[in-house]
Scaffold this active site. Structure first.
Site, PDB file in Angstrom:
ATOM      1  CG  ASP A  15      68.469  65.498  21.373  1.00  0.00           C
ATOM      2  OD1 ASP A  15      67.937  66.631  21.373  1.00  0.00           O
ATOM      3  OD2 ASP A  15      69.259  65.129  22.262  1.00  0.00           O
ATOM      4  CG  ASN A  63      59.198  68.035  24.494  1.00  0.00           C
ATOM      5  OD1 ASN A  63      59.082  67.312  23.509  1.00  0.00           O
ATOM      6  ND2 ASN A  63      60.341  68.137  25.170  1.00  0.00           N
ATOM      7  NE  ARG A 174      68.942  61.907  23.129  1.00  0.00           N
ATOM      8  CZ  ARG A 174      68.256  62.304  24.175  1.00  0.00           C
ATOM      9  NH1 ARG A 174      67.770  61.433  25.028  1.00  0.00           N
ATOM     10  NH2 ARG A 174      68.029  63.588  24.384  1.00  0.00           N
TER      11      ARG A 174
END
Length: 226
Positions: A15, A63, A174
């Site tokens: 990310d 997405n 993440r």
């Protein structure tokens, strides 16, 4: 690594490409391109660190909601990544696995992915890439197959997950400072350790992965016990 407590399987939610580009006044496409360079670094870093499996969240089933131009840029990046890295993966004996409904992509991408998986199938380490992936959809699909067998239990569902041939997930990372799973490996993360880092994905490298693995080693995994 010889440490028995070292992770075998690490997954990363990559990310921060867009924010990396925005901070520099650059188009999002350049952020994704730099994110692709980070993928190359981290795949090699995983090998250096002795990881058995690295799973990367590259394109979620959500997405598709992004702008058409950005999706087109991502598809082009995917094509170029396969073309530029297949030979290196074969030489490094890295097995490519795709998890998710990748057949929803353009036919030429599907062909490239399947050819890459075939050519790398005897690799000693695994790079699993989540494409058009959603964990809730994966669990629902596995549950339907389990029901057809007449036994809906954790063992049967696990056997029908996309990751059934991968080691159990040890560590989920993440980047970018966000603290959520975003529909990624929900079932597999049940007892995984989690680490949320402020670094944006294009800046992520071997030192970051090594430090994450070292943090993992210090944690006590109880699997629900005391």
């Amino acid at each position: 690594m010889s440490d028995n407590n070292y992770p075998r399987h690490v997954a990363i939610i990559m990310d921060g490409n867009g924010r990396w580009a925005k901070k520099r006044g650059l188009p999002r496409a350049l952020g994704h391109r730099q994110g692709g360079e980070a993928v190359r670094r981290v795949v090699k870093a995983a090998e250096n660190l002795g990881l058995e499996c690295l799973t990367l969240y590259a394109f979620s089933s959500e997405n598709w909601k992004r702008e058409e131009e950005e999706i087109s840029d991502l598809m082009g990046l995917m094509r170029r990544f396969i073309e530029a890295n297949l030979k290196d993966m074969i030489e490094r004996r890295v097995r490519l696995r795709i998890i998710g409904d990748y057949k929803a992509f353009a036919p030429d991408i599907v062909e490239k992915l399947e050819d890459a998986m075939e050519q790398t199938k005897h690799g000693q380490r695994t790079l699993a890439v989540a494409l058009n992936y959603g964990a809730q959809q994966e669990i629902a699909h596995a549950a339907r197959l389990a029901a057809e067998e007449g036994s809906i239990d954790p063992e049967t569902i696990s056997r029908h997950l996309y990751t059934t041939d991968l080691p159990p997930l040890d560590l989920l990372i993440r980047t970018s400072g966000e603290v959520r799973l975003s529909n990624f490996l929900l079932w597999q993360s049940a007892y995984a350790e989690m680490l949320f880092l402020d670094v944006l994905w294009p800046d992520f490298g071997e030192d970051d992965l090594r430090q994450a693995c070292e943090i993992f080693v210090t944690r006590e995994r109880r699997y629900g016990g005391r």
